[in-house]
Design an enzyme around this catalytic site. Structure first.
Site, PDB file in Angstrom:
ATOM      1  N   GLU A  11       6.483 -14.917  32.770  1.00 32.37           N
ATOM      2  CA  GLU A  11       5.305 -15.084  31.791  1.00 32.37           C
ATOM      3  C   GLU A  11       4.422 -16.122  32.169  1.00 32.37           C
ATOM      4  OE1 GLU A  11       4.271 -13.036  29.641  1.00 32.37           O
ATOM      5  OE2 GLU A  11       6.021 -11.502  29.223  1.00 32.37           O
TER       6      GLU A  11
ATOM      7  N   SER B  30      -7.761  23.726 -11.928  1.00 33.00           N
ATOM      8  CA  SER B  30      -8.109  23.423 -13.451  1.00 33.00           C
ATOM      9  C   SER B  30      -7.709  22.109 -14.086  1.00 33.00           C
ATOM     10  CB  SER B  30      -7.639  24.563 -14.537  1.00 33.00           C
ATOM     11  OG  SER B  30      -7.958  25.777 -14.343  1.00 33.00           O
TER      12      SER B  30
END
Length: 772
Positions: free
Chosen positions: A114, A397
């Protein structure tokens, strides 16, 4: 004449004209050049000043970074109303690794892959930045071309989003500045310690010590070189470098790259690296299938609610991948569990098919807070489809109070006894007839009766009188927008979600104030700051409108209404059902149902339920006629359970409403309001024998219930309170209900009702589906 006195040759004096010409020759080329450089200098100075001011602003506004934020776990957690964790990006509790727990081999592996100059730079590495640029330009895939140092990565994980979309100049400037500050205040070993404990390691694991135990059942110091190299390589891309993946080639390459980087760094000999490379990448891994299954099962229970919570967090500007977020919600975990179990327990309700799906949302009508939500049943994966928030299915409905009758009361001042027509009708300008499930017509009836029995033609005619613009305005006030103005068939159904219906009916339940359904109470960021999520209501309708709609919808949940299966004896409640049938061309059986709805409420809770299929047009994907009441039954079980310890409070007419008794029915109208009855008889309702008065007997159907349709048939004063005042030890047991009792005025009511007392519910949808 002396030599001195000899005349000297005279030098001619230059004329003023020649002098001026020479001067011009000397200055002409220098003037423009000087002005150019002068302006260039000013521009550069301005740019420098602007850049300085900009970067100063970036630094001043940089987030604070503390030891707490550096050491905090990088997981987002979601809490219920009782402050219990119900979901986390972490599947295991992190075990924090101290410096004594971390072997040198792991530190060397991380630094090698890294940030090889980690011990030399002061947070930012100019050489690494230059190398990264060159490597990227050359298209290298060595995996070490990133320009961020380990310290910068730590800062990013602690206070910034890791999303590539957020890599702005401002963010990068602040990241570099904060990295230098971290380097000033902490040692290199401390920085590595923070990093090792913060990184995400896949499978919901944060921190390398936790990963060592989860993957290998060992401490970090017990791991081999190959295993340490694997852990060091995972954080760059936990999903791609998963050692449990079926294809481990990518993971193997990553681990071997770490080993070779260690050789180059001088931390490992080539022989030792070769020995580690020879070890299979999945060697000695533990079986985590049961752990994963247990975690998955827990997450499915709260899946829909968490999905909506994360969506709301994003709308509020939070990135849930950022570390340290604590999100507090209004989830009632017991109700959430009840919704889930009722949907997934085959013995709870007879769903008929495991493929039948469900979406349900439960809210507090007084503030719009969502207290429970499920996005489906028999979930195979988490974070899939959330059917509770989908707006692609027609509400049938169930939307009539919102699209038709609500606007009629609000804008036209219709009383509950206003006469409406249920007669033969075709959509204007077409040969398309509107029908109900029974293909009959009931003649003139009151608006109350039309809503309770969910008749289609009165609903369409009501919308026609209200007008599309008024209806749209009413819907917008309830948080519902439509692609087109609601006209014609929209009276029988519009696309809607259970979340939207819960919010809209909540406004009716609380007296007219709409609150957008919300999940989050507050968010606590990694720096400890609490950010409240304020919910502001807005008046969506008059208090009179809300009361009159509720009073009419009480009749829906009655022996003569379309949702008798939702009736809980003694409980003050109201609601609306809705069904959507298939088009005749779909090839489905007669009276097959595509979508079934019920949204009901008390003064304490609103619950909206949808049921249907994800692929509604496939063979066998329909709700049969005899299962049309599944949403009402589901509602009844949940609401019975929820209301055990809640006050059974009824709604009271506001001062703006006047009560009148017509045909033994308590009716209501807005005090002093003018309204039109459209030239129809002023009183036409269910009479004392239970049939409808009509001025056209040929169009009216005989619909006898054997009892008067009075207020007492659906609104009672007692709630059998002893039934719900249970001991704490029985808190998790569902409340039983009784289909008898004083909810009907006589014991013959149920027996004399139609074969399916809620069958008229289909009427909303049989015809409305045929028109879509």
């Amino acid at each position: 004449m002396s030599k001195d006195n000899q005349a000297q040759p005279s030098t001619p004096e230059p004329s003023s004209q020649s002098e001026s010409s020479a001067s011009q020759k000397r200055t002409k080329p220098r003037g423009p050049v000087m002005r150019f450089f002068r302006w260039l200098g000013l521009i550069m100075l301005a740019l420098i000043l602007c850049a300085t001011a900009l970067f100063s602003y970036y630094l001043i506004t940089a987030p604070k970074i503390t030891e707490s934020s550096l050491s905090a776990e990088n997981a987002t957690r979601i809490y219920d109303k009782d402050d219990n964790i119900v979901w986390s990006t972490a599947t295991e509790n992190r075990e924090y690794a101290t410096q004594d727990d971390i072997p040198d081999g792991l530190k060397q592996a991380i630094v090698s892959i890294e940030d090889r100059r980690f011990y030399k730079h002061h947070g930012v590495d100019p050489i690494r930045v230059g190398g990264a640029l060159a490597s990227n330009l050359a298209g290298s895939s060595l995996g070490m071309q990133g320009g961020s140092t380990l310290t910068q990565q730590l800062v990013k994980l602690s206070v910034f989003s890791t999303s590539s979309a957020d890599q702005t100049l401002k963010r990068k400037t602040q990241e570099i500045y904060l990295a230098t500050q971290v380097e000033k205040n902490y040692t290199k070993d401390q920085i590595l310690d923070f990093y090792i404990n913060k990184v995400y390691m896949g499978h919901g694991i944060y921190g390398m010590k936790t990963a060592a135990d989860y993957y290998y059942g060992k401490s970090l110091k017990e791991l081999s070189t190959a295993q340490l190299a694997l852990l060091a390589g995972i954080p760059q891309s936990p999903t791609n470098y998963d050692p449990y993946a079926s294809d481990t080639d990518i993971t193997t390459k990553r681990r071997n790259l770490v080993l070779q980087a260690m050789v180059k760094y001088g931390a490992l000999s080539q022989d030792d690296a070769n020995q580690a490379i020879a070890v299979p990448v999945n060697d000695s891994l533990q079986d985590i299938s049961q752990k994963a299954q247990d975690t998955d099962d827990k997450r499915k229970l709260v899946d829909g609610y968490v999905s909506s919570t994360i969506s709301e967090a994003k709308e509020m500007g939070y990135d849930t991948t950022q570390g340290g977020l604590k999100i507090h919600t209004d989830m009632d975990y017991k109700l959430q569990k009840k919704l889930y179990e009722q949907a997934n327990d085959a013995s709870a309700l007879d769903y008929g098919s495991k493929d039948l799906q469900l979406g349900a949302t439960m809210t507090n009508p007084d503030n719009g807070r969502v207290i429970a939500q499920i996005g489906g049943r028999n979930l195979k994966t988490t974070f899939g489809i959330n059917r509770a928030t989908q707006t692609m299915r027609s509400g049938g409905s169930s939307v009539k109070p919102l699209v038709d009758y609500g606007p009629a009361v609000e804008y036209l001042n219709w009383p509950t006894y206003r006469t409406v027509e249920d007669k033969k009708y075709k959509y204007p300008g077409t040969d398309i007839s509107v029908n109900d499930w029974d293909n009959n017509f009931m003649g003139n009836m009151t608006m109350r009766s039309a809503l309770a029995l969910s008749r289609n033609i009165p609903a369409i005619k009501t919308l026609d009188e209200v007008g599309a613009k008024r209806s749209s305005k009413f819907l917008t006030g309830l948080g519902i927008t439509t692609a087109n103005l609601p006209e014609g068939s929209a009276a029988l159904g519009i696309p809607i979600s259970s979340e939207q219906e819960a919010g809209a009916f909540g406004a009716i339940a609380n007296g007219g104030t709409y609150y957008k359904p919300s999940y989050i109470k507050d968010v606590i960021t990694s720096d400890g700051t609490t950010h409240k999520n304020k919910v502001n209501g807005k008046q969506a309708m008059k208090e009179s409108t809300a009361f009159m709609l509720t009073d009419m919808m009480k009749g829906v949940i009655s022996y003569v209404g379309t949702a008798s299966e939702a009736m809980i004896p003694g409980l003050h409640q109201a609601g609306k059902s809705g069904l959507v049938a298939y088009d005749e061309r779909a090839g489905m059986p007669d009276q097959a149902i595509s979508d079934a709805w019920f949204t009901g409420y008390t003064r304490s809770y609103v619950l909206s339920v949808w049921m249907g299929y994800d692929q509604p047009n496939q063979t066998g994907h329909y709700i049969p006629w005899d299962k049309q009441d599944l949403p009402s039954k589901y509602y009844k079980e949940i609401m019975s359970y929820a209301m055990r310890y809640r006050s059974n409070t009824d709604w009271h007419a506001p001062s703006t409403v006047t009560k009148t008794v017509r045909n033994n029915i308590a009716e209501y109208e807005v005090k002093g309001a003018n309204w039109s009855n459209g030239g129809l008889p002023s009183v036409a309702s269910m009479n004392g024998t239970g049939s409808f008065d009509s001025d056209d007997s040929s169009d009216s159907s005989s619909y006898s219930t054997g009892s008067s349709y009075s207020t007492s048939s659906y609104s009672t004063s007692s709630y059998a309170s002893s039934q719900y005042q249970r001991r704490e030890t029985e808190e998790d047991q569902p409340a039983t209900t009784n289909n008898g009792g004083d909810a009907a005025s006589s014991s013959s009511s149920a027996s004399s009702a139609p074969a399916s007392s809620s069958s008229s519910q289909v009427s909303s949808s049989s015809s409305e589906s045929k028109k879509t």
